[in-house]
Design an enzyme around this catalytic site. Structure first.
Site, PDB file in Angstrom:
ATOM      1  N   LYS A 183      32.334   3.807  62.693  1.00  0.00           N
ATOM      2  CA  LYS A 183      33.383   2.995  62.271  1.00  0.00           C
ATOM      3  C   LYS A 183      33.327   1.556  63.268  1.00  0.00           C
ATOM      4  O   LYS A 183      34.238   0.557  62.552  1.00  0.00           O
ATOM      5  CB  LYS A 183      34.903   3.710  62.779  1.00  0.00           C
ATOM      6  CG  LYS A 183      35.086   3.933  64.217  1.00  0.00           C
ATOM      7  CD  LYS A 183      36.442   5.067  64.071  1.00  0.00           C
ATOM      8  CE  LYS A 183      36.482   5.580  65.532  1.00  0.00           C
ATOM      9  NZ  LYS A 183      37.833   6.521  65.435  1.00  0.00           N
ATOM     10  N   LYS A 236      27.841   0.913  76.182  1.00  0.00           N
ATOM     11  CA  LYS A 236      28.994   0.160  75.790  1.00  0.00           C
ATOM     12  C   LYS A 236      29.157  -1.433  76.662  1.00  0.00           C
ATOM     13  O   LYS A 236      29.700  -2.245  76.028  1.00  0.00           O
ATOM     14  CB  LYS A 236      30.309   0.714  75.863  1.00  0.00           C
ATOM     15  CG  LYS A 236      30.522   1.953  74.981  1.00  0.00           C
ATOM     16  CD  LYS A 236      31.899   2.793  75.045  1.00  0.00           C
ATOM     17  CE  LYS A 236      32.011   3.807  74.071  1.00  0.00           C
ATOM     18  NZ  LYS A 236      33.229   4.417  74.236  1.00  0.00           N
ATOM     19  N   LYS A 269      23.785   7.093  63.510  1.00  0.00           N
ATOM     20  CA  LYS A 269      25.144   7.409  63.127  1.00  0.00           C
ATOM     21  C   LYS A 269      26.080   6.740  62.442  1.00  0.00           C
ATOM     22  O   LYS A 269      26.175   5.497  62.783  1.00  0.00           O
ATOM     23  CB  LYS A 269      25.667   8.059  64.460  1.00  0.00           C
ATOM     24  CG  LYS A 269      26.883   9.125  64.392  1.00  0.00           C
ATOM     25  CD  LYS A 269      27.166   9.393  65.682  1.00  0.00           C
ATOM     26  CE  LYS A 269      28.769  10.039  65.689  1.00  0.00           C
ATOM     27  NZ  LYS A 269      29.086  10.576  67.016  1.00  0.00           N
TER      28      LYS A 269
END
Length: 340
Positions: free
Chosen positions: A204, A118, A201
């Site tokens: 969203k 991240k 994967k």
């Protein structure tokens, strides 16, 4: 207190970071609903304190928190049988998170792959919260002395860290105060992949909305996305093994299996030899039939935000009643003076 004396209790949390996807539903929320009938106490949390590890627009955070709660309920989670609340309303999470910051070791945190993913190349500019939040995640679990945590494969490392923190706390203070929680990883479509790339994967956060089915998508949008889903030119095989090396085909068959409650072998037996031109409409019809009632229920719930807030507040009261004694006990073990 021995580890065997802990009550079987499931805890799981999802960040309010935008629409839930079909992947969240099949990989997590559908199992959460099923666990309500397992005889195990179930606690489900909207982890809004985790969300602020990166800056959030306050109004969007409020909306996303309510929308996630609405999605939980619309998917069948019963807030009278499970505890449903948002994390920031139960201060024991943050307090125990700080205590665990002082138990967790820097080397453990440096091994956490999600921070690296991240923060990327700008790690020096990332918030301290983004670095330390796995310690708060351990507190989320252990403030309820939860024994089981339903997670995706990519979150398994966080449960392992919670076990390490619980084990070190117990060792350092000569107690068995915290259980060592077990990850629960199961389900026909635990890992639902992107409709545009079967090796990634479903997320969203993917820039392409066509890569995912959102629980807020209407019937036409769901059908369009499945029609446009990436496939290969070969027909469906006559055995599950024939899906090896065909990630997009495997993903669509897995989704069909999970939505229908059938095994992948049964789905293959039904559609063997057929082209995707025949399979995709059947999958679209199934997805619309399963998801449309959820979308409609979410819409009804979001029209009454005061009721969602009431449910979250009631859940927070019930969660705090469990969490605060555990936090108080941890403070006693560590030697804090508690005179109020």
């Amino acid at each position: 207190m021995t580890e065997q004396s802990f009550k079987h209790r499931v805890f799981s949390g999802i960040q309010p970071s935008g629409n839930l996807t079909l992947g969240n539903y099949l990989g997590a929320v559908k199992r959460f609903v099923e666990m309500q009938d397992s005889g195990i106490e179930t606690i489900y949390c909207v982890v809004d304190l985790h969300a602020i590890t990166v800056w959030q627009d306050p109004e969007k955070l409020r909306h996303a928190t309510r929308e996630l709660a609405a999605a939980y309920i619309a998917c069948g989670l019963d807030p009278t049988r499970s505890i449903l609340f948002n994390q920031s309303q139960v201060s024991a999470h943050a307090e125990l998170g700080w205590l665990f910051n002082c138990v967790a070791r820097l080397g453990w945190m440096n091994r956490m792959t999600q921070f690296k993913d991240k923060a990327g190349k700008n790690a020096e500019k990332a918030s301290l919260g983004l670095y330390a939040y796995p310690s708060l995640m351990a507190a989320d679990i252990l403030t309820y002395q939860a024994t089981h945590v339903p997670v995706g494969e990519d979150q398994k490392q966080h449960v392992e860290l919670a076990r390490d923190i619980a084990g070190k706390f117990n060792h350092d203070y000569g107690t068995e105060y915290f259980p060592l929680p077990e990850p629960i990883i199961e389900g026909a479509a635990t890992r639902v992949m992107s409709l545009r790339d079967g090796t990634k994967k479903m997320s969203k956060s993917d820039p392409s909305d066509l890569s995912r089915i959102n629980l807020t998508d209407d019937a036409d949008t769901i059908a369009k996305k499945i029609k446009k889903a990436k496939t290969d030119p070969e027909p469906l095989p006559d055995s599950v093994d024939g899906l090896d090396g065909r990630p997009e085909a495997k993903n669509l068959v897995s989704i069909y299996a999970a939505l229908s409650g059938k095994s992948k072998a049964d789905v293959i037996a039904e559609f063997a030899g057929q082209q995707f031109g025949a399979f995709k409409p059947a999958l679209a019809d199934l997805a619309v039939a399963e998801l449309s009632p959820i979308t409609a229920r979410m819409s009804d719930l979001m029209a009454d935000p005061a009721e969602i807030d009431r449910i979250l507040g009631d859940g927070a009261d019930r969660a705090a009643a469990l969490a605060e004694p555990v936090l108080a006990g941890a403070k006693d073990v560590m030697g804090f003076v508690r005179s109020r």
